[in-house]
Design an enzyme around this catalytic site. Structure first.
Site, PDB file in Angstrom:
ATOM      1  N   ARG A 110       8.360   5.102   1.870  1.00 60.65           N
ATOM      2  CA  ARG A 110       9.033   5.668   3.052  1.00 60.65           C
ATOM      3  C   ARG A 110       9.561   7.082   2.805  1.00 60.65           C
ATOM      4  NH1 ARG A 110      10.557  -0.013   3.881  1.00 60.65           N
ATOM      5  NH2 ARG A 110       9.718  -0.653   5.903  1.00 60.65           N
TER       6      ARG A 110
ATOM      7  N   GLY B 255       0.822  -1.207   0.000  1.00 64.17           N
ATOM      8  CA  GLY B 255       0.000   0.000   0.000  1.00 64.17           C
ATOM      9  C   GLY B 255       0.853   1.252   0.000  1.00 64.17           C
TER      10      GLY B 255
ATOM     11  N   HIS C  87       4.536   1.887  -7.898  1.00 65.22           N
ATOM     12  CA  HIS C  87       3.534   0.824  -7.869  1.00 65.22           C
ATOM     13  C   HIS C  87       2.639   0.908  -9.110  1.00 65.22           C
ATOM     14  CE1 HIS C  87       4.187   1.551  -3.401  1.00 65.22           C
ATOM     15  NE2 HIS C  87       4.439   0.255  -3.489  1.00 65.22           N
TER      16      HIS C  87
END
Ligand code: AMP
Length: 285
Positions: free
Chosen positions: A192, A36, A42
Protein backbone atom coordinates in the site's frame (compact mmCIF):
# COMPACT_ATOMS: atom_id res chain seq x y z
CA UNK A 1 8.36 -22.49 -12.22
CA UNK A 2 4.97 -24.15 -12.24
CA UNK A 3 1.75 -22.13 -12.42
CA UNK A 4 -1.19 -23.63 -10.57
CA UNK A 5 -4.72 -22.26 -10.73
CA UNK A 6 -6.84 -24.83 -8.88
CA UNK A 7 -6.91 -26.27 -5.36
CA UNK A 8 -6.89 -29.79 -6.81
CA UNK A 9 -3.66 -29.12 -8.75
CA UNK A 10 -2.00 -27.58 -5.70
CA UNK A 11 -2.98 -30.58 -3.58
CA UNK A 12 -1.72 -32.97 -6.25
CA UNK A 13 1.64 -31.14 -6.38
CA UNK A 14 1.97 -31.33 -2.61
CA UNK A 15 0.90 -34.98 -2.36
CA UNK A 16 3.20 -36.06 -5.18
CA UNK A 17 6.14 -34.62 -3.23
CA UNK A 18 4.97 -36.39 -0.09
CA UNK A 19 4.99 -39.69 -1.94
CA UNK A 20 8.29 -39.07 -3.72
CA UNK A 21 11.30 -41.13 -2.76
CA UNK A 22 13.77 -39.63 -0.30
CA UNK A 23 13.82 -38.69 3.32
CA UNK A 24 11.08 -36.56 4.87
CA UNK A 25 13.47 -33.59 5.23
CA UNK A 26 14.32 -33.74 1.50
CA UNK A 27 10.67 -33.23 0.65
CA UNK A 28 9.68 -30.42 3.01
CA UNK A 29 7.22 -27.94 1.58
CA UNK A 30 7.27 -24.24 2.40
CA UNK A 31 4.33 -21.98 1.66
CA UNK A 32 4.23 -18.18 1.42
CA UNK A 33 0.74 -16.66 1.20
CA UNK A 34 0.63 -13.19 -0.39
CA UNK A 35 -1.77 -10.80 -2.06
CA UNK A 36 0.80 -9.99 -4.75
CA UNK A 37 2.30 -6.56 -5.49
CA UNK A 38 5.42 -8.23 -4.16
CA UNK A 39 8.25 -6.20 -2.64
CA UNK A 40 11.43 -6.92 -0.70
CA UNK A 41 9.39 -7.88 2.39
CA UNK A 42 7.67 -10.67 0.48
CA UNK A 43 11.01 -11.58 -1.10
CA UNK A 44 12.50 -12.11 2.36
CA UNK A 45 9.73 -14.60 3.20
CA UNK A 46 10.25 -16.54 -0.04
CA UNK A 47 14.02 -16.59 0.59
CA UNK A 48 13.46 -17.86 4.13
CA UNK A 49 11.16 -20.56 2.80
CA UNK A 50 13.66 -21.60 0.12
CA UNK A 51 16.45 -21.68 2.70
CA UNK A 52 14.63 -24.07 5.02
CA UNK A 53 12.38 -26.10 2.70
CA UNK A 54 13.08 -28.30 -0.31
CA UNK A 55 10.05 -27.00 -2.23
CA UNK A 56 8.33 -23.63 -2.08
CA UNK A 57 4.89 -22.50 -3.19
CA UNK A 58 3.86 -18.85 -3.20
CA UNK A 59 0.20 -17.90 -3.43
CA UNK A 60 -0.85 -14.68 -5.11
CA UNK A 61 -4.47 -13.95 -4.32
CA UNK A 62 -6.14 -10.66 -3.46
CA UNK A 63 -8.58 -12.05 -0.92
CA UNK A 64 -11.91 -10.24 -1.15
CA UNK A 65 -13.22 -11.43 2.24
CA UNK A 66 -10.56 -9.56 4.20
CA UNK A 67 -11.53 -6.18 2.74
CA UNK A 68 -14.33 -4.10 4.21
CA UNK A 69 -17.04 -2.71 1.89
CA UNK A 70 -15.38 0.73 1.74
CA UNK A 71 -11.80 -0.52 1.52
CA UNK A 72 -9.39 -0.79 -1.40
CA UNK A 73 -10.14 -4.26 -2.84
CA UNK A 74 -10.86 -2.93 -6.34
CA UNK A 75 -7.79 -0.70 -6.51
CA UNK A 76 -5.36 -2.95 -4.62
CA UNK A 77 -2.17 -3.03 -6.76
CA UNK A 78 -2.00 -6.02 -9.08
CA UNK A 79 1.40 -6.67 -10.69
CA UNK A 80 1.16 -10.35 -11.56
CA UNK A 81 3.93 -10.69 -14.17
CA UNK A 82 6.50 -8.89 -12.02
CA UNK A 83 5.36 -10.92 -8.97
CA UNK A 84 5.99 -14.21 -10.77
CA UNK A 85 9.45 -13.07 -11.85
CA UNK A 86 10.36 -11.98 -8.30
CA UNK A 87 9.00 -15.17 -6.70
CA UNK A 88 10.91 -17.34 -9.19
CA UNK A 89 14.14 -15.41 -8.64
CA UNK A 90 13.82 -15.87 -4.86
CA UNK A 91 13.33 -19.63 -5.13
CA UNK A 92 9.62 -20.36 -5.58
CA UNK A 93 8.86 -23.61 -7.43
CA UNK A 94 5.13 -23.03 -7.72
CA UNK A 95 2.87 -20.01 -8.00
CA UNK A 96 -0.66 -20.66 -6.83
CA UNK A 97 -2.93 -18.01 -8.36
CA UNK A 98 -6.55 -19.13 -8.04
CA UNK A 99 -9.62 -17.20 -9.15
CA UNK A 100 -12.02 -15.90 -6.49
CA UNK A 101 -14.55 -18.58 -7.56
CA UNK A 102 -11.92 -21.30 -7.09
CA UNK A 103 -11.28 -20.41 -3.44
CA UNK A 104 -14.85 -19.30 -2.72
CA UNK A 105 -17.15 -21.73 -4.56
CA UNK A 106 -20.69 -20.54 -5.27
CA UNK A 107 -22.95 -21.10 -2.30
CA UNK A 108 -20.02 -21.27 0.11
CA UNK A 109 -21.09 -20.79 3.73
CA UNK A 110 -18.02 -21.75 5.76
CA UNK A 111 -15.78 -19.18 7.44
CA UNK A 112 -13.10 -19.40 10.12
CA UNK A 113 -13.64 -17.11 13.08
CA UNK A 114 -10.90 -16.78 15.68
CA UNK A 115 -12.97 -15.36 18.51
CA UNK A 116 -11.71 -12.52 20.67
CA UNK A 117 -8.36 -12.02 18.94
CA UNK A 118 -10.12 -11.04 15.71
CA UNK A 119 -11.69 -7.98 17.36
CA UNK A 120 -8.41 -6.51 18.62
CA UNK A 121 -5.92 -4.09 17.00
CA UNK A 122 -6.62 -4.05 13.24
CA UNK A 123 -9.68 -6.20 13.84
CA UNK A 124 -11.23 -3.42 15.92
CA UNK A 125 -10.82 -0.89 13.09
CA UNK A 126 -11.54 -3.35 10.29
CA UNK A 127 -14.52 -5.51 11.34
CA UNK A 128 -14.47 -8.87 9.57
CA UNK A 129 -10.87 -8.43 8.38
CA UNK A 130 -9.37 -11.28 10.43
CA UNK A 131 -12.31 -13.56 9.66
CA UNK A 132 -11.37 -13.12 6.00
CA UNK A 133 -7.67 -13.65 6.70
CA UNK A 134 -8.23 -16.76 8.85
CA UNK A 135 -10.63 -18.22 6.29
CA UNK A 136 -8.33 -17.79 3.30
CA UNK A 137 -5.21 -18.97 5.14
CA UNK A 138 -7.09 -22.05 6.40
CA UNK A 139 -8.16 -22.84 2.83
CA UNK A 140 -4.58 -22.40 1.59
CA UNK A 141 -3.00 -24.53 4.32
CA UNK A 142 -5.57 -27.29 3.94
CA UNK A 143 -4.96 -27.33 0.18
CA UNK A 144 -1.15 -27.19 0.21
CA UNK A 145 -0.51 -29.11 3.44
CA UNK A 146 2.87 -27.39 3.82
CA UNK A 147 5.37 -28.25 6.55
CA UNK A 148 6.02 -24.56 7.16
CA UNK A 149 4.19 -21.37 6.24
CA UNK A 150 6.00 -18.03 6.30
CA UNK A 151 4.48 -14.76 7.53
CA UNK A 152 5.84 -11.29 8.24
CA UNK A 153 6.01 -9.75 11.70
CA UNK A 154 4.85 -6.62 9.85
CA UNK A 155 1.29 -7.96 10.30
CA UNK A 156 1.81 -8.88 13.94
CA UNK A 157 -1.88 -9.10 14.89
CA UNK A 158 -2.44 -11.36 11.89
CA UNK A 159 0.33 -13.60 13.18
CA UNK A 160 -1.41 -13.85 16.58
CA UNK A 161 -4.73 -14.74 14.95
CA UNK A 162 -3.15 -17.35 12.68
CA UNK A 163 -1.09 -18.95 15.45
CA UNK A 164 -4.30 -19.40 17.43
CA UNK A 165 -6.10 -20.80 14.38
CA UNK A 166 -3.35 -23.30 13.56
CA UNK A 167 -3.28 -24.46 17.19
CA UNK A 168 -7.07 -24.70 17.46
CA UNK A 169 -7.58 -26.52 14.14
CA UNK A 170 -4.54 -28.69 14.90
CA UNK A 171 -3.14 -28.00 11.46
CA UNK A 172 0.15 -29.76 10.75
CA UNK A 173 1.90 -26.61 9.52
CA UNK A 174 4.53 -24.76 11.51
CA UNK A 175 4.21 -20.96 11.27
CA UNK A 176 7.50 -19.14 10.75
CA UNK A 177 7.56 -15.40 11.43
CA UNK A 178 10.12 -13.28 9.56
CA UNK A 179 11.41 -9.81 10.54
CA UNK A 180 9.97 -6.57 9.15
CA UNK A 181 11.79 -5.36 6.03
CA UNK A 182 12.09 -1.57 5.86
CA UNK A 183 13.18 1.01 3.33
CA UNK A 184 16.54 2.65 4.09
CA UNK A 185 14.76 5.55 5.84
CA UNK A 186 12.83 3.20 8.14
CA UNK A 187 9.41 2.98 6.48
CA UNK A 188 8.11 -0.58 6.73
CA UNK A 189 7.60 -1.94 3.21
CA UNK A 190 3.96 -2.43 2.25
CA UNK A 191 2.15 -2.98 -1.04
CA UNK A 192 0.00 0.00 0.00
CA UNK A 193 3.00 2.36 0.13
CA UNK A 194 2.42 2.86 -3.62
CA UNK A 195 -0.72 4.82 -2.69
CA UNK A 196 1.32 7.47 -0.86
CA UNK A 197 2.05 10.83 -2.47
CA UNK A 198 5.68 11.99 -2.06
CA UNK A 199 4.58 14.27 0.82
CA UNK A 200 2.60 11.49 2.52
CA UNK A 201 5.56 9.16 2.06
CA UNK A 202 7.75 11.55 4.10
CA UNK A 203 5.05 12.06 6.74
CA UNK A 204 4.50 8.30 6.98
CA UNK A 205 7.95 8.02 8.57
CA UNK A 206 6.21 9.11 11.78
CA UNK A 207 5.22 5.48 12.38
CA UNK A 208 8.77 4.09 12.32
CA UNK A 209 9.98 7.13 14.26
CA UNK A 210 7.50 6.32 17.04
CA UNK A 211 8.60 2.68 16.99
CA UNK A 212 12.27 3.68 17.30
CA UNK A 213 11.48 6.11 20.15
CA UNK A 214 9.79 3.33 22.11
CA UNK A 215 12.69 0.96 21.44
CA UNK A 216 15.11 3.62 22.72
CA UNK A 217 13.10 4.15 25.91
CA UNK A 218 12.90 0.41 26.53
CA UNK A 219 16.67 0.17 26.00
CA UNK A 220 17.04 2.91 28.64
CA UNK A 221 15.00 0.84 31.09
CA UNK A 222 11.44 2.18 30.69
CA UNK A 223 8.89 -0.62 31.03
CA UNK A 224 5.61 1.14 31.76
CA UNK A 225 2.91 0.99 29.12
CA UNK A 226 1.57 4.49 29.88
CA UNK A 227 4.91 6.35 29.49
CA UNK A 228 5.84 4.35 26.38
CA UNK A 229 2.50 5.06 24.72
CA UNK A 230 2.68 8.73 25.78
CA UNK A 231 6.14 9.03 24.21
CA UNK A 232 4.86 7.54 20.96
CA UNK A 233 1.87 9.93 21.03
CA UNK A 234 4.29 12.87 21.32
CA UNK A 235 6.07 11.67 18.15
CA UNK A 236 2.72 11.57 16.33
CA UNK A 237 1.73 14.97 17.76
CA UNK A 238 4.68 16.48 15.87
CA UNK A 239 3.07 15.37 12.58
CA UNK A 240 -0.65 16.13 12.97
CA UNK A 241 -1.49 15.21 9.35
CA UNK A 242 -0.93 11.56 10.32
CA UNK A 243 -4.05 10.38 12.15
CA UNK A 244 -3.51 7.70 14.77
CA UNK A 245 -5.81 4.68 14.69
CA UNK A 246 -4.18 2.86 17.62
CA UNK A 247 -0.97 2.91 19.66
CA UNK A 248 -0.82 -0.07 21.96
CA UNK A 249 1.35 -2.36 24.04
CA UNK A 250 -0.07 -5.88 24.09
CA UNK A 251 0.72 -9.48 24.86
CA UNK A 252 1.58 -10.83 21.39
CA UNK A 253 -0.30 -14.10 21.93
CA UNK A 254 -3.59 -12.68 23.25
CA UNK A 255 -3.40 -9.10 21.88
CA UNK A 256 -4.63 -7.97 25.32
CA UNK A 257 -3.16 -4.67 26.59
CA UNK A 258 -0.41 -5.00 29.20
CA UNK A 259 0.67 -2.54 31.90
CA UNK A 260 4.33 -3.45 31.74
CA UNK A 261 6.58 -4.40 28.85
CA UNK A 262 8.33 -7.74 29.17
CA UNK A 263 10.47 -9.57 26.59
CA UNK A 264 8.19 -10.52 23.71
CA UNK A 265 5.62 -7.79 24.34
CA UNK A 266 4.29 -6.26 21.13
CA UNK A 267 4.27 -2.49 20.67
CA UNK A 268 2.07 -1.72 17.64
CA UNK A 269 0.76 1.35 15.85
CA UNK A 270 -1.70 1.99 13.05
CA UNK A 271 -2.25 5.39 11.46
CA UNK A 272 -3.67 7.09 8.40
CA UNK A 273 -1.55 9.01 5.91
CA UNK A 274 -4.32 10.63 3.86
CA UNK A 275 -6.56 7.76 2.76
CA UNK A 276 -3.87 5.10 3.28
CA UNK A 277 -3.87 3.07 6.49
CA UNK A 278 -0.38 2.02 7.60
CA UNK A 279 0.79 -0.29 10.39
CA UNK A 280 4.11 -0.86 12.10
CA UNK A 281 5.35 -2.58 15.25
CA UNK A 282 8.24 -3.87 17.29
CA UNK A 283 8.57 -6.88 19.53
CA UNK A 284 10.32 -5.64 22.66
CA UNK A 285 13.42 -7.37 23.98
P1 AMP B 1 0.36 -9.27 1.91
O1 AMP B 1 0.70 -9.52 0.48
O2 AMP B 1 0.35 -7.83 2.28
O3 AMP B 1 -0.85 -10.04 2.37
O4 AMP B 1 1.58 -9.87 2.74
C1 AMP B 1 1.98 -11.20 2.57
C2 AMP B 1 2.98 -11.54 3.63
O5 AMP B 1 4.11 -10.67 3.52
C3 AMP B 1 2.42 -11.34 5.05
O6 AMP B 1 2.84 -12.43 5.87
C4 AMP B 1 3.04 -10.05 5.48
O7 AMP B 1 3.20 -9.93 6.87
C5 AMP B 1 4.39 -10.13 4.79
N1 AMP B 1 4.97 -8.79 4.67
C6 AMP B 1 4.37 -7.68 4.20
N2 AMP B 1 5.18 -6.61 4.32
C7 AMP B 1 6.33 -7.05 4.90
C8 AMP B 1 7.54 -6.43 5.31
N3 AMP B 1 7.76 -5.14 5.15
N4 AMP B 1 8.50 -7.21 5.86
C9 AMP B 1 8.29 -8.54 6.05
N5 AMP B 1 7.16 -9.19 5.69
C10 AMP B 1 6.19 -8.46 5.12
Amino acid sequence: MKMVRTVTELREWSRALRCAAGTRENNTIGFVPTMGALHAGHASLIRAAAASCAHVAVSIFVNPTQFGPNEDYARYPRTFEADCALAGAEGADVIFAPSVEELYPAGGATFVEVEGLSDRLDGASRPGHFRGVATVVAKLLIAAEPDRAFFGQKDAAQVAVLRRMVADLRLATELVVCPIVRDADGLALSSRNTYLSPTERVRALTLSRAIRRVEELVAQGERGSAPLIAAARRVFAAEPSILVDYITLVDWATLEPVETATPGTLFAVAAWAGSTRLIDNTVLR
